[in-house]
Design an enzyme around this catalytic site. Sequence first.
Site, mmCIF file in Angstrom:
data_model
loop_
_atom_site.group_PDB
_atom_site.id
_atom_site.type_symbol
_atom_site.label_atom_id
_atom_site.label_comp_id
_atom_site.label_asym_id
_atom_site.label_seq_id
_atom_site.Cartn_x
_atom_site.Cartn_y
_atom_site.Cartn_z
ATOM 1 N N GLU A 90 -38.401 31.098 17.084
ATOM 2 C CA GLU A 90 -37.082 30.719 17.586
ATOM 3 C C GLU A 90 -36.260 31.972 17.843
ATOM 4 O O GLU A 90 -36.313 32.913 17.067
ATOM 5 C CB GLU A 90 -36.330 29.908 16.527
ATOM 6 N N CYS A 103 -30.242 36.634 18.382
ATOM 7 C CA CYS A 103 -30.864 36.746 17.057
ATOM 8 C C CYS A 103 -32.362 36.545 17.261
ATOM 9 O O CYS A 103 -32.790 35.507 17.766
ATOM 10 C CB CYS A 103 -30.293 35.667 16.136
ATOM 11 N N CYS A 110 -42.784 34.074 7.117
ATOM 12 C CA CYS A 110 -42.283 35.199 6.323
ATOM 13 C C CYS A 110 -42.913 35.127 4.937
ATOM 14 O O CYS A 110 -43.168 34.040 4.411
ATOM 15 C CB CYS A 110 -40.765 35.106 6.200
ATOM 16 N N CYS A 114 -37.763 33.587 -0.120
ATOM 17 C CA CYS A 114 -36.391 33.250 -0.551
ATOM 18 C C CYS A 114 -36.255 31.722 -0.620
ATOM 19 O O CYS A 114 -36.657 31.013 0.303
ATOM 20 C CB CYS A 114 -35.356 33.831 0.413
ATOM 21 N N CYS A 117 -34.481 29.528 2.222
ATOM 22 C CA CYS A 117 -34.803 29.833 3.625
ATOM 23 C C CYS A 117 -35.973 28.998 4.137
ATOM 24 O O CYS A 117 -37.008 28.885 3.478
ATOM 25 C CB CYS A 117 -35.130 31.322 3.749
ATOM 26 N N GLY A 157 -38.806 36.137 9.548
ATOM 27 C CA GLY A 157 -39.546 37.349 9.217
ATOM 28 C C GLY A 157 -38.714 38.410 8.533
ATOM 29 O O GLY A 157 -37.496 38.384 8.587
ATOM 30 N N SER A 212 -29.591 41.659 2.543
ATOM 31 C CA SER A 212 -29.402 40.304 2.018
ATOM 32 C C SER A 212 -29.348 40.402 0.502
ATOM 33 O O SER A 212 -30.375 40.478 -0.155
ATOM 34 C CB SER A 212 -30.572 39.418 2.446
ATOM 35 N N LEU A 213 -28.141 40.416 -0.022
ATOM 36 C CA LEU A 213 -27.976 40.625 -1.458
ATOM 37 C C LEU A 213 -27.959 39.280 -2.190
ATOM 38 O O LEU A 213 -28.766 39.019 -3.069
ATOM 39 C CB LEU A 213 -26.689 41.420 -1.695
ATOM 40 N N ASN A 288 -26.736 27.490 4.951
ATOM 41 C CA ASN A 288 -27.167 26.383 5.810
ATOM 42 C C ASN A 288 -28.013 25.455 4.973
ATOM 43 O O ASN A 288 -29.030 25.886 4.420
ATOM 44 C CB ASN A 288 -28.058 26.921 6.943
ATOM 45 N N CYS A 331 -32.190 28.594 10.304
ATOM 46 C CA CYS A 331 -33.285 29.290 10.980
ATOM 47 C C CYS A 331 -34.627 28.754 10.500
ATOM 48 O O CYS A 331 -34.817 28.506 9.328
ATOM 49 C CB CYS A 331 -33.260 30.788 10.685
HETATM 50 N N1 SAH Z 1 -35.818 38.832 6.118
HETATM 51 C C1 SAH Z 1 -34.582 39.406 6.517
HETATM 52 C C2 SAH Z 1 -34.050 38.907 7.843
HETATM 53 C C3 SAH Z 1 -34.174 37.457 8.187
HETATM 54 S S1 SAH Z 1 -33.147 36.316 7.355
HETATM 55 C C4 SAH Z 1 -33.545 39.262 5.408
HETATM 56 O O1 SAH Z 1 -33.866 38.710 4.369
HETATM 57 O O2 SAH Z 1 -32.437 39.745 5.564
HETATM 58 C C5 SAH Z 1 -31.513 36.611 7.954
HETATM 59 C C6 SAH Z 1 -30.435 36.231 6.987
HETATM 60 O O3 SAH Z 1 -30.333 34.805 6.867
HETATM 61 C C7 SAH Z 1 -30.692 36.736 5.570
HETATM 62 O O4 SAH Z 1 -29.491 37.214 5.013
HETATM 63 C C8 SAH Z 1 -31.148 35.488 4.863
HETATM 64 O O5 SAH Z 1 -31.004 35.598 3.476
HETATM 65 C C9 SAH Z 1 -30.259 34.442 5.511
HETATM 66 N N2 SAH Z 1 -30.677 33.044 5.344
HETATM 67 C C10 SAH Z 1 -31.916 32.538 5.296
HETATM 68 N N3 SAH Z 1 -31.876 31.201 5.103
HETATM 69 C C11 SAH Z 1 -30.581 30.863 5.042
HETATM 70 C C12 SAH Z 1 -29.883 29.647 4.857
HETATM 71 N N4 SAH Z 1 -30.523 28.501 4.663
HETATM 72 N N5 SAH Z 1 -28.529 29.692 4.843
HETATM 73 C C13 SAH Z 1 -27.873 30.861 5.020
HETATM 74 N N6 SAH Z 1 -28.466 32.029 5.205
HETATM 75 C C14 SAH Z 1 -29.811 32.041 5.198
#
Ligand code: SAH
Length: 350
Positions: A90, A103, A110, A114, A117, A157, A212-213, A288, A331
């Site tokens: 996507e 984006c 991935c 997390c 995600c 990813g 992404s903290l 999300n 996403c």
């Molecule tokens: N792997 C990388 C980039 C892709 S994710 C990373 O971890 O940064 C891009 C951002 O979207 C990251 O900050 C991730 O934590 C966040 N993200 C993923 N799923 C999400 C969700 N359900 N709601 C909000 N943010 C989300």
Amino acid sequence: MNNLLDYTLEELKTWMKENNESAFRSTQILSWVYKGINEFDNMKNIPKPLISKLKENFTISLPTIIEVYKSDIDGTEKFLLGFEDGNLIESVLMRYKHGNSICISTQIGCAMGCKFCASTIEGRVRNLTTAEILAQVLVVQNYINERISNIVLMGSGEPLDNYDNVIKFLELVSADYGLNIGQRHITLSTCGLVPKIYELADKKLSITLAISLHAFSDEKRKEIMPIANKYSIEEIMKSCKYYISKTNRRITFEYALVKDVNDGREDAKALGKLLKGMLCHVNLIPVNEIKENTFKRSSKKTIDDFSEILKSHGIEVTIRREMGSDINAACGQLRRSYIKTQKIEGRMKW
Ligand code: SAH
């Protein structure tokens, strides 16, 4: 066959020389490619014999646009793209006053795991090639027939888990013969692969690094991000300070607010203390909600309070505006639901 989108100008010049062709043709060829021409026969200033040679050795392969979903609210468009091997990704186009932003994804799936995600649920399928990362920008730009001026590597990813292809992508996309998108208009988001942050810092690029903290302590972070078992927040902070010292660029910290998980006033205070005095900015993301888990979004009041507490520590904060809320969930959701229906209907090719 080699995809021309994988080639830097220098690499194409070398190929030309090795194949007894004039190196200057490389500039002409790539300028067609980046104008959106993907048939060699349409490259008007290239002699016929060279066109034949190119056809024998190269493709200009772009993914197929399978579906486009457009938001009625803000014009955001979500593209479902298919590669020749049947894999899907996507890419999302967002329209802002300051220009079009895309984006893009760096991997199919991935490996980071997390918890909140959708992209990571079935793990990493494979890395995208440089050409496949770049082609997302090109195919969407061709489709809308407008320039894209900003890129965020925040799709599916982990960009630093596909380091070499991503670095080459950054070089190509910002090259003047390429899409010419300045590095200052590109943001790379990572969950914090510390050794790669050091490597990236040494490249002294002028992209924005986003981390992404999502939690202020290792304990809390481990609950939602498995990568926290490998690298501590202290190690991440050290690598970020190194990144700042090398690039002089302000770091963005992303913090997805999840109800009753990481959105308390105490969390905000601890985060404020952690980041105080650093050249940084915090982007609060109302999480999300996805159907595969039970994480819930924090209330507007909680988000505002969280933001105020950070500000009282002298930290700059933005709350991510939700874009395209009517066309998707988070996403990775679109790809997942498409794969499911295709499997049910027994067809996975388009
Ligand atoms: N792997 C990388 C980039 C892709 S994710 C990373 O971890 O940064 C891009 C951002 O979207 C990251 O900050 C991730 O934590 C966040 N993200 C993923 N799923 C999400 C969700 N359900 N709601 C909000 N943010 C989300």
